[in-house]
Design an enzyme around this catalytic site. Structure first.
Site, PDB file in Angstrom:
ATOM      1  N   LYS A  54      51.581  55.043  43.874  1.00 25.20           N
ATOM      2  CA  LYS A  54      51.523  54.178  45.064  1.00 25.20           C
ATOM      3  C   LYS A  54      52.926  53.733  45.453  1.00 25.20           C
ATOM      4  O   LYS A  54      53.316  53.760  46.622  1.00 25.20           O
ATOM      5  CB  LYS A  54      50.628  52.953  44.800  1.00 25.20           C
ATOM      6  CG  LYS A  54      49.146  53.293  44.784  1.00 25.20           C
ATOM      7  CD  LYS A  54      48.268  52.140  44.315  1.00 25.20           C
ATOM      8  CE  LYS A  54      46.810  52.595  44.231  1.00 25.20           C
ATOM      9  NZ  LYS A  54      45.873  51.567  43.775  1.00 25.20           N
ATOM     10  N   GLN A  98      46.282  46.081  40.758  1.00 22.03           N
ATOM     11  CA  GLN A  98      45.561  47.265  40.302  1.00 22.03           C
ATOM     12  C   GLN A  98      44.386  46.864  39.408  1.00 22.03           C
ATOM     13  O   GLN A  98      44.524  46.026  38.516  1.00 22.03           O
ATOM     14  CB  GLN A  98      46.539  48.183  39.547  1.00 22.03           C
ATOM     15  CG  GLN A  98      45.966  49.524  39.152  1.00 22.03           C
ATOM     16  CD  GLN A  98      45.622  50.432  40.332  1.00 22.03           C
ATOM     17  OE1 GLN A  98      46.213  50.326  41.409  1.00 22.03           O
ATOM     18  NE2 GLN A  98      44.667  51.314  40.144  1.00 22.03           N
ATOM     19  N   ASP A 121      44.421  46.101  50.129  1.00 19.85           N
ATOM     20  CA  ASP A 121      43.313  46.746  49.425  1.00 19.85           C
ATOM     21  C   ASP A 121      41.977  46.473  50.129  1.00 19.85           C
ATOM     22  O   ASP A 121      40.984  47.136  49.859  1.00 19.85           O
ATOM     23  CB  ASP A 121      43.210  46.147  48.014  1.00 19.85           C
ATOM     24  CG  ASP A 121      43.460  47.169  46.928  1.00 19.85           C
ATOM     25  OD1 ASP A 121      43.539  48.362  47.244  1.00 19.85           O
ATOM     26  OD2 ASP A 121      43.583  46.751  45.760  1.00 19.85           O
TER      27      ASP A 121
HETATM   28  N1  GUN Z   1      41.602  50.896  40.818  1.00 17.05           N
HETATM   29  C1  GUN Z   1      40.969  52.030  41.210  1.00 17.05           C
HETATM   30  N2  GUN Z   1      40.966  52.117  42.562  1.00 17.05           N
HETATM   31  C2  GUN Z   1      41.589  51.020  43.022  1.00 17.05           C
HETATM   32  C3  GUN Z   1      41.885  50.551  44.331  1.00 17.05           C
HETATM   33  O1  GUN Z   1      41.558  51.154  45.357  1.00 17.05           O
HETATM   34  N3  GUN Z   1      42.549  49.359  44.387  1.00 17.05           N
HETATM   35  C4  GUN Z   1      42.897  48.670  43.267  1.00 17.05           C
HETATM   36  N4  GUN Z   1      43.525  47.515  43.429  1.00 17.05           N
HETATM   37  N5  GUN Z   1      42.616  49.077  42.051  1.00 17.05           N
HETATM   38  C5  GUN Z   1      41.971  50.249  41.928  1.00 17.05           C
END
Ligand code: GUN
Length: 293
Positions: A54, A98, A121
């Site tokens: 990311k 995350q 998110d």
């Molecule tokens: N863990 C797995 N997918 C995601 C996501 O889309 N956002 C976040 N914050 N954590 C994740």
């Protein structure tokens, strides 16, 4: 006939290019770059890779990206304090924490502590509520990515029967709500099935478009789908593979070999939904920056 491959890498590159152009315009106009802060708690190997990807994708499109790595035993109070600092920091227009988080931390408290205007998110109840009302602001990145994959590969969900397998907060619930909206690129008839569904195969066989997010390796097999279905596989499962150097390989929730013999189109794992999630996170971050300045 073999199914068409819905290539998430190609489509995500297209979207990242569009975001990079938007970032360039934004920088010219405002003399600052959109900023993204990504918070990782602990050392979960998969999460560590996702966070790194990311951050590097954000930098690639011209954003400022900071990876904030916190110890696994950080207290909830200290974590909330870190988030509050990012909420107040004008250099960051987007923040994400995350998931999953260590078990001593309440995920809902954490998500609710994020400034909804920086919640790229789209998981804050405010943004979920706006999505339910059809006034979406930040759509969670994975559902937004799935919608773009369908539209950009020529399978607009409008008028189709979409069956979603899975009811998670991150994927199942928001994709079902999104695709049922009365708007272009949505307007589907949506059925959600899950572990409590009786005769699950009877439901999945009715799908024109099948979105599978169950978290179970190779769960959907050819006998569970109809001819010419379009399949989006959201699963990312590690299965042991002694032929690989790292000892595992990634497989989806769909048995790719058998289902691709019957489907009109299918997304692979890896190289399907995964890259799209990152591209849509970047799109949300640009949008957050545009709204905040
Ligand atoms: N863990 C797995 N997918 C995601 C996501 O889309 N956002 C976040 N914050 N954590 C994740």
């Amino acid at each position: 006939m073999k199914a068409k491959l819905i290539n998430g890498r190609c489509i995500s590159s297209e979207i990242k290019l569009e975001v990079a152009n938007g970032v360039s315009d934004f920088k010219q106009e405002h003399r600052i770059a959109p900023g993204l802060a990504v918070i990782l708690v602990g050392e979960d190997p998969a999460s560590t890779v996702y966070v790194r990807n990311k951050q590097s994708a954000a930098i690639e499109v011209g954003m400022v990206a900071r990876d904030i790595h916190l110890e696994n035993d950080i207290s909830q109070r200290d974590l909330l304090e870190q988030i509050e600092m990012i909420n107040r920091d004008e250099r960051f227009h987007g923040v994400l924490v995350q998931l999953p988080l260590p078990s001593h931390i309440d995920k809902n408290d954490v998500i609710e502590s994020i400034n909804p205007d920086k919640d790229v998110d789209g998981l804050h109840p405010m943004n979920m509520g706006l999505l339910v009302e059809g006034r979406q602001r930040f759509v969670p990145a994975t559902p937004a990515g799935i919608q773009q994959m369908l539209i950009r590969s020529g399978f607009n969900p409008d008028g189709k029967h979409v069956v979603v397998c899975g009811r998670s907060e991150i994927v199942g619930k928001p994709i079902a709500i999104l695709l049922a909206q009365r708007m272009s690129g949505c307007n589907a008839t949506v059925t959600v099935c899950h572990t409590g569904t009786n005769d699950l195969a009877g439901v999945t066989k009715q799908a024109d478009i099948l979105v599978v997010a169950m978290g179970q390796p190779s769960f959907v097999t050819a006998d569970m789908v109809k001819e010419q279905v379009v399949v989006i596989d959201v699963g990312v499962n590690r299965v042991e593979d002694s032929d690989r150097k790292n000892g595992y390989r990634l497989v989806g929730d769909v048995d790719f070999e058998s289902v691709s013999g019957k489907a009109a189109a299918i997304s692979p794992v890896p190289g399907g939904v995964g890259p799209m999630t990152i591209a849509m996170l970047l799109a949300n971050t640009l949008k957050a920056a545009q709204r905040l300045v």
